[in-house]
Design a protein around this motif. Sequence first.
Motif, PDB file in Angstrom:
ATOM      1  N   ASP A  82       2.021  -4.860  10.138  1.00  0.00           N
ATOM      2  CA  ASP A  82       2.062  -3.452   9.745  1.00  0.00           C
ATOM      3  C   ASP A  82       3.456  -2.873  10.005  1.00  0.00           C
ATOM      4  OD1 ASP A  82       0.934  -0.901   8.939  1.00  0.00           O
ATOM      5  OD2 ASP A  82       0.949  -0.349  11.043  1.00  0.00           O
ATOM      6  N   ASP A  83       4.027  -3.220  11.162  1.00  0.00           N
ATOM      7  CA  ASP A  83       5.359  -2.709  11.504  1.00  0.00           C
ATOM      8  C   ASP A  83       6.455  -3.350  10.656  1.00  0.00           C
ATOM      9  OD1 ASP A  83       4.402  -1.001  13.481  1.00  0.00           O
ATOM     10  OD2 ASP A  83       4.580  -2.503  15.059  1.00  0.00           O
ATOM     11  N   THR A  86       4.608  -3.473   6.047  1.00  0.00           N
ATOM     12  CA  THR A  86       4.173  -2.279   5.307  1.00  0.00           C
ATOM     13  C   THR A  86       4.924  -1.015   5.709  1.00  0.00           C
ATOM     14  OG1 THR A  86       2.363  -1.835   6.863  1.00  0.00           O
ATOM     15  CG2 THR A  86       1.870  -3.247   4.978  1.00  0.00           C
ATOM     16  N   ASP A  87       5.497  -0.988   6.925  1.00  0.00           N
ATOM     17  CA  ASP A  87       6.200   0.226   7.379  1.00  0.00           C
ATOM     18  C   ASP A  87       7.713   0.130   7.249  1.00  0.00           C
ATOM     19  OD1 ASP A  87       3.825   1.407   7.955  1.00  0.00           O
ATOM     20  OD2 ASP A  87       3.955   1.210  10.123  1.00  0.00           O
ATOM     21  N   THR A  88       8.272  -1.075   7.313  1.00  0.00           N
ATOM     22  CA  THR A  88       9.719  -1.235   7.223  1.00  0.00           C
ATOM     23  C   THR A  88      10.042  -2.424   6.317  1.00  0.00           C
ATOM     24  OG1 THR A  88       9.827  -2.706   9.163  1.00  0.00           O
ATOM     25  CG2 THR A  88      10.044  -0.337   9.558  1.00  0.00           C
ATOM     26  N   SER A  92       8.058  -2.502   2.176  1.00  0.00           N
ATOM     27  CA  SER A  92       7.516  -1.177   2.453  1.00  0.00           C
ATOM     28  C   SER A  92       7.859  -0.167   1.374  1.00  0.00           C
ATOM     29  CB  SER A  92       8.027  -0.674   3.809  1.00  0.00           C
ATOM     30  OG  SER A  92       9.414  -0.386   3.749  1.00  0.00           O
ATOM     31  N   SER A 160       0.275   1.616  -0.660  1.00  0.00           N
ATOM     32  CA  SER A 160       1.652   1.445  -1.121  1.00  0.00           C
ATOM     33  C   SER A 160       1.871   2.108  -2.473  1.00  0.00           C
ATOM     34  CB  SER A 160       1.992  -0.044  -1.204  1.00  0.00           C
ATOM     35  OG  SER A 160       3.267  -0.250  -1.747  1.00  0.00           O
ATOM     36  N   ARG A 163       2.041   5.897  -2.139  1.00  0.00           N
ATOM     37  CA  ARG A 163       3.286   6.330  -1.498  1.00  0.00           C
ATOM     38  C   ARG A 163       4.481   6.179  -2.431  1.00  0.00           C
ATOM     39  NH1 ARG A 163       3.424   2.980   3.018  1.00  0.00           N
ATOM     40  NH2 ARG A 163       2.440   4.612   4.270  1.00  0.00           N
ATOM     41  N   GLU A 232       4.032   8.246  12.816  1.00  0.00           N
ATOM     42  CA  GLU A 232       4.231   8.063  11.379  1.00  0.00           C
ATOM     43  C   GLU A 232       5.222   9.099  10.838  1.00  0.00           C
ATOM     44  OE1 GLU A 232       3.084   5.483   9.882  1.00  0.00           O
ATOM     45  OE2 GLU A 232       1.839   4.809  11.561  1.00  0.00           O
ATOM     46  N   ALA A 235       8.686   7.991  11.618  1.00  0.00           N
ATOM     47  CA  ALA A 235       9.131   6.915  10.727  1.00  0.00           C
ATOM     48  C   ALA A 235       9.508   7.463   9.354  1.00  0.00           C
ATOM     49  CB  ALA A 235       8.033   5.861  10.596  1.00  0.00           C
ATOM     50  N   GLU A 246       2.695  11.476   1.489  1.00  0.00           N
ATOM     51  CA  GLU A 246       2.216  10.367   2.300  1.00  0.00           C
ATOM     52  C   GLU A 246       0.681  10.267   2.197  1.00  0.00           C
ATOM     53  OE1 GLU A 246       2.870   7.114   4.912  1.00  0.00           O
ATOM     54  OE2 GLU A 246       4.086   8.252   3.494  1.00  0.00           O
TER      55      GLU A 246
END
Length: 364
Positions: A82-83, A86-88, A92, A160, A163, A232, A235, A246
């Motif tokens: 996830d880190d 999907t987040d970075t 992402s 995704s 977003r 979140e 980030a 978001e």
Amino acid sequence: MAFTIPRLYCPLSVPDEHPDLDLMEKRGLDWIASRGLASDPVTHRLVANSQSHALLSRLTPSAPAPLVQLGVDLGYLLFTLDDLRTDTGPTSIDTGLLMAWLYDFTYALAVPDAFLPDADPGCSAIAELSRRIRAVTPPEIWHRLIDVLHQSCWSAMWESTQRNLKLTPTFDTYLTARPRFGAAPATLLMAEIAAQLRVPEHEREHPLIRTAFDVSCLLLCLDDDLYSYPKEQWALDKAGRDAAHEPAAIPILMREHNVGVHEAAALLADIRDRLTLLLTRLLTLIKAAPFSPDTMAYVNIAASAVPVGLAWAQECPRFTDPDGRSPGLIELHWAGIHDIPPGNQDPLPYPSIESWWRHAAQPE
């Protein structure tokens, strides 16, 4: 950066800690490192901050440690991905790249014996873990895990797409996707494996049992939407992304109700409080019905995820150290957990979950 989490209704008790808690943490972090997923101190700290061992082991505090370890390892892996995916990183911000990566991930999960030259570390890790789980579970449970993680990947694609295309999902559509991209069903399935349950299929799909399970999964994720909101938001600010688009609970409620952050958090707290009350009513009906012992244990594990998640989050540095470099950057203030039922006990007006109240009112 400070954020106050409203008072939350949860009359359910928190299970005891597993006696091998510390050992499972060490083994989980060592396993992640051995797969090449925490090769530098910052990433290692990010992984350790998730405290997967504290979350997963408390769901089954009396289960054999080797079986609980499977869920702990999967939890560490999913938090890490996830880190890092999907987040970075490129995946992402590019849904096509994420889709390609998730396909490789689900292929490695479902066909773990295949040779994958130059495989992404996350894919080789899930293949190895899939083989370990397959070795100790009946085939139908292993296949169920493949199915629920496929659903998680599909819902991650939904997140995704929303977003990156700057779409505006409704809160109702969000409720449908949220438990799956939060991997709640997979988390509870790993607890079922640890407890070595054999739930009869006709009981698993009974409306009361299925509804209690689904409510528990959603609650686990909506609570996460509250305590993870500042992380979140941090980030998003760092990445220069617009929070208004978001696909997360608080931004969606802000948009739908034309309110600010704190008002949206209060709305979310009211929603999850009414769901918690529904869960307590379902548990009362289930206890009065002639379900098998394994089915009762299955429901109790699912329901316990709600207080376990809240207890875990209050101690978890994942939500106060957003980048693995800044302990205490985020200050989470908890207004308290209480056992007074919400004043508004009406069913929630969302089509995707409105049938849950009918099942509680007219048990079959």
